[in-house]
Scaffold this motif. Structure first.
Motif, short mmCIF file in Angstrom:
data_model
loop_
_atom_site.label_atom_id
_atom_site.label_comp_id
_atom_site.label_asym_id
_atom_site.label_seq_id
_atom_site.Cartn_x
_atom_site.Cartn_y
_atom_site.Cartn_z
N THR A 208 0.90 -1.16 0.12
CA THR A 208 0.04 0.19 -0.06
C THR A 208 0.85 1.18 0.02
O THR A 208 2.05 0.91 0.13
N VAL A 209 0.31 2.30 -0.03
CA VAL A 209 0.97 3.66 0.01
C VAL A 209 1.34 4.20 1.17
O VAL A 209 0.24 4.14 2.16
N LEU A 210 2.54 4.59 1.72
CA LEU A 210 2.70 5.01 2.95
C LEU A 210 2.56 6.45 2.82
O LEU A 210 1.87 7.12 3.88
N LYS A 211 3.10 7.33 1.89
CA LYS A 211 3.08 8.57 1.67
C LYS A 211 3.39 9.15 0.37
O LYS A 211 4.12 8.36 -0.49
N ALA A 212 3.09 10.22 0.03
CA ALA A 212 3.45 10.79 -1.18
C ALA A 212 4.06 12.41 -0.92
O ALA A 212 4.04 12.95 0.16
N GLU A 219 5.90 14.12 -6.69
CA GLU A 219 7.22 13.78 -7.37
C GLU A 219 7.77 12.16 -6.89
O GLU A 219 8.42 11.52 -7.58
N HIS A 220 7.46 12.04 -5.72
CA HIS A 220 7.77 10.52 -5.18
C HIS A 220 6.51 9.75 -4.41
O HIS A 220 5.83 10.64 -3.67
N ALA A 221 6.53 8.55 -4.51
CA ALA A 221 5.54 7.92 -3.79
C ALA A 221 6.40 6.82 -2.91
O ALA A 221 7.23 6.25 -3.34
N THR A 222 6.02 6.75 -1.51
CA THR A 222 6.69 5.47 -0.56
C THR A 222 5.57 4.56 -0.30
O THR A 222 4.63 4.86 -0.07
N VAL A 223 5.96 3.35 -0.87
CA VAL A 223 5.04 2.28 -0.65
C VAL A 223 5.63 1.26 0.41
O VAL A 223 6.82 1.21 0.49
N VAL A 224 4.87 0.51 0.74
CA VAL A 224 5.19 -0.59 2.13
C VAL A 224 4.62 -1.83 1.78
O VAL A 224 3.23 -1.95 1.15
N GLU A 225 5.10 -3.00 2.14
CA GLU A 225 4.75 -4.21 2.05
C GLU A 225 3.74 -4.56 3.40
O GLU A 225 3.99 -3.87 4.54
N LEU A 226 2.60 -5.23 3.09
CA LEU A 226 1.74 -5.46 4.28
C LEU A 226 1.92 -6.99 4.80
O LEU A 226 2.20 -7.82 4.03
N PRO A 234 7.95 -3.22 8.71
CA PRO A 234 9.22 -2.25 8.73
C PRO A 234 10.49 -2.55 7.84
O PRO A 234 10.67 -3.92 7.76
N GLY A 235 11.19 -1.53 7.05
CA GLY A 235 12.06 -2.07 6.46
C GLY A 235 11.78 -2.55 4.83
O GLY A 235 12.62 -2.59 4.05
N SER A 236 10.46 -2.86 4.56
CA SER A 236 9.90 -3.00 3.27
C SER A 236 9.66 -1.96 2.26
O SER A 236 9.09 -2.10 1.26
N GLU A 237 9.91 -0.70 2.92
CA GLU A 237 9.48 0.43 1.80
C GLU A 237 10.24 0.69 0.81
O GLU A 237 11.42 -0.05 0.51
N LYS A 238 9.39 1.17 -0.44
CA LYS A 238 9.97 1.23 -1.55
C LYS A 238 9.60 2.61 -2.20
O LYS A 238 8.70 3.02 -1.94
N GLU A 239 10.74 3.25 -3.11
CA GLU A 239 10.48 4.49 -3.44
C GLU A 239 10.08 4.57 -4.98
O GLU A 239 10.75 3.68 -5.61
#
Ligand code: FAD
Length: 363
Positions: A208-212, A219-226, A234-239
């Motif tokens: 899902t989306v963590l933040k924009a 310009e960027h989106a940070t997504v994370v695994e659930l 934690p630690g699964s974030e992708k940019e």
């Protein structure tokens, strides 16, 4: 005040087919659409429909809209009001609409509400940033106005709409960087998902989306695994460096007018939100009011068209206009609906229907 036999609210596939069948039965119909054109969602749909020939399989949504609109134009029993929005339904059955800054009051014998649905959104920091759109807005920009929404897109939602709009974005030369879905499974048809994957686009389930972020726009989106409890790992974030995020996380029935009309409403998860209780003839608990299409539960244009025909036939019959071949066509449309809702893909619709259907002896 103008007296009307059948008022239809909404000129999408459900409203158009309701108007055609009510008019063929002999009733005088007023079809009200808030936009300057008829067709509803169909006019954004450049892809060919599936299903059966009876629901125009193999024809593009936009062409189905033209076929139905031409049939409406050729009917003497249908008056179309474009750029007209139904604002309110009162207890005495009076309805107000606004057209070109003028209020119009009407008192129809029957009303068929076919207002469709609105898009759901997602809560995350900066979700109101320019560059973040619903899938409907992206389709409107591209397929109606011929405007590319941006260069690099993150699609959120792997249901049919997310998959189809991703494909349309790629056809328009836009780079789709990835498709996310919080669910462990892809919600859309696998035929669409396979086509997307063959083009090298990753589909990340359980993400899902963590933040924009961005200075003046995305310009960027940070997504994370659930994890299995739908919590971020934690630690699964992708940019992703993207200038567009397209949020396609489902639709909700546009049911405000039904609440106003005092129809008994129920939250039905499988239908996307609050929907009216209805009989098998699509009559609500307010006997003046019928429904058809997504407003009664999110489905597809194919079922919206068939429901429209059924509601048009039933509403007309309830005020004394019986279609010359009522028995045959009514049975045929019901069989079409049953076929559309059969099998695994229709499980949730049948479950929703079991919660929303009430009994009535006849229409
Ligand atoms: C990207 C995408 C792809 C899709 N692909 C397919 C597909 O391949 N096959 C398929 O079967 N389905 C498909 N669908 C689903 C399909 O488009 C909808 O299920 C269908 O359009 C629902 O029809 P409807 O008439 O209920 O609503 P809509 O098409 O939404 O029409 C409702 C109409 O009511 C009008 N309206 C609303 N409120 C008022 C008011 N107060 N006064 C006046 N007018 C009002 C709106 O302006 C609109 O024109 C797709 C949907 C999307 C978004």
């Amino acid at each position: 005040m103008k007296h009307i036999e059948i008022l239809i609210v909404g000129g999408g596939p459900a409203g158009l087919c309701a108007a055609i069948s009510a008019a063929q039965s002999g009733a005088k119909v007023m079809l009200v659409e808030r936009h300057d054109h008829l067709g509803g969602q169909l006019i954004k749909q450049t892809h060919m429909f599936f299903g059966s020939e009876k629901q125009y399989a193999g024809t593009r949504g936009i062409d189905i809209s033209t076929i139905l609109t031409d049939e409406i134009a050729n009917s003497e029993n249908i008056e179309v009001l474009n750029n007209a929005t139904v604002l309110a339904i009162y207890e005495d059955g009076v309805i107000t609409l606004e057209q070109n800054h003028k209020y119009i009051k009407v008192k129809p014998e029957r009303v068929i509400i076919a207002t469709g649905a609105s898009e759901k959104s997602l809560a995350f920091p900066n979700n109101d940033m320019p560059g973040i759109y619903g899938a409907g807005a992206v389709q409107t920009l591209m397929n109606i106005h011929g405007v590319k929404p941006g260069h690099n897109v993150l699609m959120v939602g792997a249901g049919n709409i997310g998959l189809i709009v991703s494909y349309q974005l790629m056809q328009a030369g836009v780079n789709v960087k990835a498709i996310l879905d919080a669910s462990p499974k892809i919600g859309g048809y696998l035929v669409h998902a396979s086509k997307i994957r063959r083009m090298g686009i990753p589909i990340l389930t359980r993400h899902t989306v963590l933040k924009a972020d961005g200075k003046d726009s995305l310009e960027h989106a940070t997504v994370v695994e659930l994890d299995e409890r739908w919590q971020p790992i934690p630690g699964s974030e992708k940019e992703f460096d993207v200038d567009v995020m397209c949020v396609s996380v489902g639709l909700s029935p546009l049911s405000e007018l039904l609440f106003q009309a005092g129809c008994e409403m129920k939250m039905v998860r499988e239908f996307g939100g609050y929907v009216p209780l209805r009989t098998e003839h699509l009559r609500t608990t307010n006997p003046q009011i019928y429904i058809a299409g997504d407003v009664g539960g999110i489905e597809e244009a194919s079922s919206a068209m068939v429901e429209g025909h059924l509601a048009g036939l039933a509403a007309a019959k309830s005020i004394g206009y019986e279609h010359p071949e009522f028995e045959r066509v009514y049975v045929d449309y019901n069989e079409q609906l049953e076929a559309l809702r059969a099998g695994h893909a229709g499980d949730h619709i049948r479950a929703g229907m079991s919660k929303a259907l009430i009994k009535e002896a006849s229409c």
